[in-house]
Design a protein around this motif. Structure first.
Motif, PDB file in Angstrom:
ATOM      1  N   VAL A 187       0.836  -1.205   0.000  1.00  0.00           N
ATOM      2  CA  VAL A 187       0.000   0.000   0.000  1.00  0.00           C
ATOM      3  C   VAL A 187       0.868   1.251   0.000  1.00  0.00           C
ATOM      4  CG1 VAL A 187      -1.668   1.322   1.352  1.00  0.00           C
ATOM      5  CG2 VAL A 187      -1.966  -1.135   1.068  1.00  0.00           C
ATOM      6  N   MET A 188       1.918   1.245   0.838  1.00  0.00           N
ATOM      7  CA  MET A 188       2.820   2.398   0.877  1.00  0.00           C
ATOM      8  C   MET A 188       3.527   2.583  -0.475  1.00  0.00           C
ATOM      9  SD  MET A 188       4.461   1.847   4.674  1.00  0.00           S
ATOM     10  CE  MET A 188       5.616   3.178   4.465  1.00  0.00           C
ATOM     11  N   GLU A 189       3.882   1.471  -1.097  1.00  0.00           N
ATOM     12  CA  GLU A 189       4.534   1.563  -2.405  1.00  0.00           C
ATOM     13  C   GLU A 189       3.587   2.142  -3.444  1.00  0.00           C
ATOM     14  OE1 GLU A 189       6.902  -1.350  -5.578  1.00  0.00           O
ATOM     15  OE2 GLU A 189       6.011  -2.157  -3.734  1.00  0.00           O
ATOM     16  N   GLU A 190       2.297   1.712  -3.399  1.00  0.00           N
ATOM     17  CA  GLU A 190       1.324   2.261  -4.342  1.00  0.00           C
ATOM     18  C   GLU A 190       1.121   3.749  -4.114  1.00  0.00           C
ATOM     19  OE1 GLU A 190      -2.179  -0.019  -3.944  1.00  0.00           O
ATOM     20  OE2 GLU A 190      -1.369  -1.812  -4.938  1.00  0.00           O
ATOM     21  N   GLU A 191       1.035   4.161  -2.818  1.00  0.00           N
ATOM     22  CA  GLU A 191       0.893   5.590  -2.536  1.00  0.00           C
ATOM     23  C   GLU A 191       2.111   6.374  -3.023  1.00  0.00           C
ATOM     24  OE1 GLU A 191       0.197   5.988   1.589  1.00  0.00           O
ATOM     25  OE2 GLU A 191      -1.874   5.215   1.520  1.00  0.00           O
ATOM     26  N   GLU A 192       3.293   5.801  -2.806  1.00  0.00           N
ATOM     27  CA  GLU A 192       4.510   6.480  -3.267  1.00  0.00           C
ATOM     28  C   GLU A 192       4.538   6.577  -4.789  1.00  0.00           C
ATOM     29  OE1 GLU A 192       9.379   6.147  -2.667  1.00  0.00           O
ATOM     30  OE2 GLU A 192       8.015   4.627  -1.844  1.00  0.00           O
ATOM     31  N   SER A 194       1.894   6.641  -6.727  1.00  0.00           N
ATOM     32  CA  SER A 194       0.901   7.646  -7.136  1.00  0.00           C
ATOM     33  C   SER A 194       1.446   9.053  -6.941  1.00  0.00           C
ATOM     34  CB  SER A 194      -0.390   7.446  -6.340  1.00  0.00           C
ATOM     35  OG  SER A 194      -0.147   7.632  -4.944  1.00  0.00           O
ATOM     36  N   CYS A 195       2.166   9.275  -5.827  1.00  0.00           N
ATOM     37  CA  CYS A 195       2.783  10.596  -5.618  1.00  0.00           C
ATOM     38  C   CYS A 195       3.818  10.902  -6.696  1.00  0.00           C
ATOM     39  CB  CYS A 195       3.417  10.654  -4.231  1.00  0.00           C
ATOM     40  SG  CYS A 195       2.238  10.601  -2.873  1.00  0.00           S
TER      41      CYS A 195
END
Length: 335
Positions: A187-192, A194-195
């Motif tokens: 999830v953190m990787e996906e958020e990163e 997306s950023c």
């Protein structure tokens, strides 16, 4: 000079030695022969150099230290040169085979009593033999080790070794914890990601805007440069036309000034040389006068011709009359 030396031992047990100084012995000017060549009184005959070892008929090798005999060396050299000269003379006097004629060559022939056929081909024969066929090797049997020991069985009741529900709890905790941790990391990787995509889109928009602005400025600069070049070309063309106009005006003024004095002089020179004339006078001079002169010349030539013919006739008549008078006088004189 005598030298004294003495040694003694201290009370402490140390040994000391001392001697008086003495001068260095003077060495001989000439080198003495080696000690091996000196005359010694050998006690063993095997070490005496005067005894020849081995075969008594063998050549005796003299010592390297012995002085060579010059007369003997010269005699050997003379004998060697004489032998060489005799050998060379014998080779020159020996009869040789004459040189081959043109187009021919010498070959080696056999001079033995019995001739033998010579050939470079080696006689060879072929022999064959057949060997027995090999039998196929049988397949190797599998290796089965011999059984050793005794088989023993035991009975384990349910719940004696371990409790599954109790033993599986740590494993489940680890699996669930790792799964949750992996999910959080994803999830953190996906958020990163997306950023990063948002930053990339913002950067691309900013870059596109800057590129558009740069292109607009370049186009504006290009238009300004073209306008400047066009204005400069127009100004150069105007200056060129003005310069050409000024040169034409100056040339026209100079031509007018030059022609003002040139025209009267030219007309005067042309009139003097006969380029400006009266047509009647020119016709009389060019056509009538030549014709008149030709006619006068023709009439004069005819008159001169008539006079010459008349003179010739008169001369012929006078000669005939003279001949007749001479004949009459001759006849009268005869009568």
């Amino acid at each position: 000079m005598a030298s004294a030396s003495h040694s003694h031992r201290d009370p402490d047990g140390l040994y000391t030695f001392s001697s008086r100084p003495r001068p260095v012995e003077s060495s001989s000017r000439y080198k003495e022969p080696p000690s091996e060549l000196r005359q010694h009184n050998y006690g063993n005959i095997m070490y005496d150099r005067r005894v020849v070892r081995g075969n008594t008929y063998a050549q005796h090798i003299p010592l390297t230290t012995a002085q060579p005999n010059l007369a003997e060396i010269q005699r050997q050299q003379v004998n060697k040169r004489r032998a060489t000269a005799q050998k060379r003379a014998w080779k020159q006097l020996r009869l040789r085979t004459p040189e081959a004629l043109q187009g021919r060559k010498h070959i080696d022939v056999q001079t033995e009593l019995y001739l033998e056929e010579l050939s470079d081909d080696i006689v060879a024969t072929h022999n064959e033999c057949q060997t027995d066929a090999f039998l196929d090797k049988p397949a190797t049997p599998l290796f089965i080790p011999a059984k050793s020991g005794k088989d023993v069985a035991t009975q384990i009741e349910e719940g004696e070794l371990f409790d599954f529900d109790r033993e599986v709890q740590p494993v489940l905790e680890v699996l669930v914890g790792k799964t949750v941790e992996q999910a959080l990391l994803e999830v953190m990787e996906e958020e990163e990601l997306s950023c990063l995509r948002a930053q990339q889109r913002a950067f691309e928009e900013l870059r596109n805007n800057e590129l558009a602005e740069v292109q607009r400025l370049q186009e504006q600069e290009r238009r300004h440069s073209e306008e400047k070049e066009r204005r400069v070309a127009q100004q150069k063309e105007v200056l060129k036309k003005e310069r050409e106009t000024a040169e034409k005006i100056a040339a026209r003024v100079y031509a007018q000034q030059y022609m003002a004095d040139l025209l009267p002089a030219v007309f005067t020179s042309l009139r003097r040389h006969g380029y400006f004339y009266d047509p009647v006078e020119k016709d009389v001079e060019m056509n009538f006068l030549p014709w008149l002169m030709d006619e006068v010349n023709n009439s004069l030539e005819k008159r001169y011709t008539a006079r010459e013919m008349l003179d010739t006739i008169i001369h012929d008549v006078m000669e005939k009359k003279l001949e007749e008078f001479e004949e009459l006088e001759t006849q009268s004189a005869r009568d």
